[in-house]
Motif scaffolding. Structure first.
Motif, PDB file in Angstrom:
ATOM      1  N   PRO A   1       0.830  -1.207   0.000  1.00 34.57           N
ATOM      2  CA  PRO A   1       0.000   0.000   0.000  1.00 34.57           C
ATOM      3  C   PRO A   1       0.864   1.257   0.000  1.00 34.57           C
ATOM      4  O   PRO A   1       1.905   1.299   0.654  1.00 34.57           O
TER       5      PRO A   1
ATOM      6  N   GLN B   1      -6.790   7.128   1.854  1.00 37.22           N
ATOM      7  CA  GLN B   1      -6.709   5.684   2.055  1.00 37.22           C
ATOM      8  C   GLN B   1      -7.840   4.990   1.303  1.00 37.22           C
ATOM      9  O   GLN B   1      -8.893   5.584   1.077  1.00 37.22           O
ATOM     10  N   PRO B   2      -7.614   3.724   0.948  1.00 38.72           N
ATOM     11  CA  PRO B   2      -8.683   2.989   0.259  1.00 38.72           C
ATOM     12  C   PRO B   2      -9.930   2.852   1.136  1.00 38.72           C
ATOM     13  O   PRO B   2      -9.826   2.809   2.364  1.00 38.72           O
TER      14      PRO B   2
ATOM     15  N   ASP C   1     -12.850  -0.449  -4.122  1.00 39.66           N
ATOM     16  CA  ASP C   1     -12.262  -0.928  -5.382  1.00 39.66           C
ATOM     17  C   ASP C   1     -12.372   0.030  -6.557  1.00 39.66           C
ATOM     18  O   ASP C   1     -12.398  -0.400  -7.722  1.00 39.66           O
TER      19      ASP C   1
ATOM     20  N   ASP D   1      -8.419   3.489  -5.746  1.00 42.94           N
ATOM     21  CA  ASP D   1      -8.094   2.606  -4.622  1.00 42.94           C
ATOM     22  C   ASP D   1      -7.198   1.455  -5.075  1.00 42.94           C
ATOM     23  O   ASP D   1      -6.322   1.017  -4.318  1.00 42.94           O
ATOM     24  N   GLN D   2      -7.420   0.972  -6.269  1.00 43.93           N
ATOM     25  CA  GLN D   2      -6.535  -0.075  -6.781  1.00 43.93           C
ATOM     26  C   GLN D   2      -5.116   0.457  -6.915  1.00 43.93           C
ATOM     27  O   GLN D   2      -4.142  -0.233  -6.597  1.00 43.93           O
TER      28      GLN D   2
ATOM     29  N   LYS E   1      -3.520   0.748  -3.570  1.00 46.56           N
ATOM     30  CA  LYS E   1      -3.086  -0.558  -3.050  1.00 46.56           C
ATOM     31  C   LYS E   1      -1.842  -1.072  -3.776  1.00 46.56           C
ATOM     32  O   LYS E   1      -1.332  -2.134  -3.445  1.00 46.56           O
TER      33      LYS E   1
END
Lengths: 332, 332
Positions: B24, B30-31, B177, B181-182, B185
């Motif tokens: 991450p 943040q996701p 997702d 967010d991908q 990550k």
């Protein structure tokens, strides 16, 4: 492993549709057939359109607003709320099983679901839009354009494609497997003694003369108030508005009784709040018969056995508007 | 057979969450975490309530009317339509990911989702009901009473149970997702070069000072119009309505940028129709910076990467009213 698979197959066979010794009963009402989806992609597109308030001038009212599929395909109001909170002239009929009706709207002014679907969009008292503006909105949304192209093979949208898709979705909205249908198919245990007595009375006293066929209605136009006139504040004159004939005044499409427990309130003006009230009024006005309280209870028990499996599907996620999409005008 | 199963297990492992070498990223955003459903039965009950227009005086407006889960959890109108078509004073904020906000409503007058849920029901300009009347309606519906009893262990309903259930459903409405967010990550390919440039600019030019955390907003109250005053016809004075402090005039909860492509139009008055317009105005009024067209395009590309997986669930079927249920009063 082979043995397990065989056991599994036997288990699946045993869990299949029940077959009863006596077979389907010979009755003036037939079970609702399961939906036959001829074009799943078109029905999926139609589902999105059915839930899309951008087909209205305000951007707030969708087909589902008045034909709410969480509530028996109705709004459960006496008469519906239209653009700018206008009070509609008539009770919103259920969309469930509506493909089985001989025509659409209470006065039958639309021949089929496709013709019906265009009506509310352009009705100034309902969605208050125009077909041209609705097409303009959809054409500006790439998510829709590509889906229309997949389904219809063209990316230039028109209202025919929109109403075809909505009708294709609505054709899937059938409610099979009600307790009464299970009984019709031969299951003696599907109905209570009271509901069965109610059905016998429903047949013997003449209700079934109009409420027949798989939809228990929707097969004819009939006068509301045969023996005695129906008293109503409603301006609706029924079929006469379509035919122009005086003889058709207060003649309406016989509504379906399928899921009638969910589609309150009743009649074209929504003035009967309960099934008991509706049964009592129908008996007196249409048949010249005063049902006893016990008889009303029996018929109501039968009517409640007409609630079928409600259509179950995922709430559609709608493709977003773009910078080119005309803004809705809720207060304009 | 054993070999096939092993292959299957390996296949499942390979299809599991992607693990990237770099892990991450350390970023001010943040996701979105996946929803943790602590009480599935309560969330299911809350879903029904969220879709039930019988919580309004008219029987026509539900939570979903203005926080439409087909449309990013908003109504996509400048300001909302309330009972009797009243024009609401403010833009309806998205319900998606709203559990991540420090407070609810633009002015933060509700501490949490539970407190928020009771507001619109009793607001005369929105659902125009009272908590007592809403409870009376629900208490008359056996399908609800038995479900409340299962979830809360008591059949005597109160507004706390109702708002607990609605909040429990709303807590499930997260959108993990997204492409961004991908990327967060560790997936370098999840963002276009333009979107990545937009994120860098979003950070460097100061947007992230307010739009940070997993929800890219919702972590603080900030003045709308820092460098220049914001011109608006809106009567909303923001946080000052809660604190009574002059210093809090035009201070609003920083809105989330999650799914912002779906939650148009923008700002508390809904006056920014497009993301380009919103970015331009924010740059000038909050940061004293005039973004070039290219910069606006980059930031917009980044903002569009914030659209996550929308909550997918079956449209709830609502338990029907009974003869004892008070009728809605849409026109009363």
């Amino acid at each position: 492993m082979k043995m397990t698979l065989t056991s599994l197959a036997v288990g699946l066979l045993l869990a299949g549709p029940a077959v009863y010794a006596q077979g389907p009963r010979n009755e003036p009402v037939q079970p609702i057939p399961a939906a036959e989806v001829s074009d799943a992609a078109m029905a999926e597109l139609g589902k999105k359109l059915f839930f899309d308030p951008r087909l209205s001038r305000s951007g707030f009212i969708s087909c589902n607003s008045c034909h709410n599929l969480s509530m028996g395909g109705t709004d459960n109001l006496k008469t519906s709320i239209g653009h700018n909170w206008q009070q509609g002239p008539i009770n919103s009929p259920t969309v469930l099983n509506s493909s089985l009706n001989l025509a659409q709207f209470w006065d039958g002014r639309a021949a089929d679901l496709k013709e019906q679907a265009g009506g509310p969009i352009a009705n100034p008292g309902e969605m208050a839009f125009t077909h041209e503006l609705a097409i303009g909105v959809l054409q500006s949304i790439p998510g829709y354009v590509s889906e229309f192209e997949t389904v219809f093979g063209q990316s230039e949208l028109d209202i025919d494609m929109v109403t075809d898709a909505i009708a294709a979705f609505e054709e899937t909205l059938v409610t099979p497997d009600s307790p009464f249908d299970q009984w019709l198919k031969g299951d003696d245990n599907a109905l209570s003694a009271q509901a069965l007595a109610g059905y016998q009375l429903f047949k013997q006293s003449g209700c079934v003369a109009c409420h027949n066929g798989p939809n228990l209605g929707g097969t004819s136009f009939q006068k509301m108030g045969v023996v005695e006139p129906y008293q109503s504040d409603s301006d609706a004159i029924g079929r006469a508005a379509v035919t122009g004939k005086d003889a058709d005044r207060f003649t309406f499409k016989v509504p379906t009784l399928r899921n009638v427990e969910l589609t309150y309130p009743y009649f074209h003006d929504g003035e009967a709040a309960t099934l008991e009230e509706a049964v009592d009024i129908m008996g007196r006005l249409q048949l010249g018969r005063v049902y006893s309280n016990q008889e009303v209870s029996q018929i109501v028990a039968f009517l409640k056995s007409l609630t079928g499996e409600q259509p179950r599907f995922e709430l559609p996620i709608l493709p977003p508007s773009t910078n080119q999409t005309p803004a809705p005008e809720p207060f304009g």
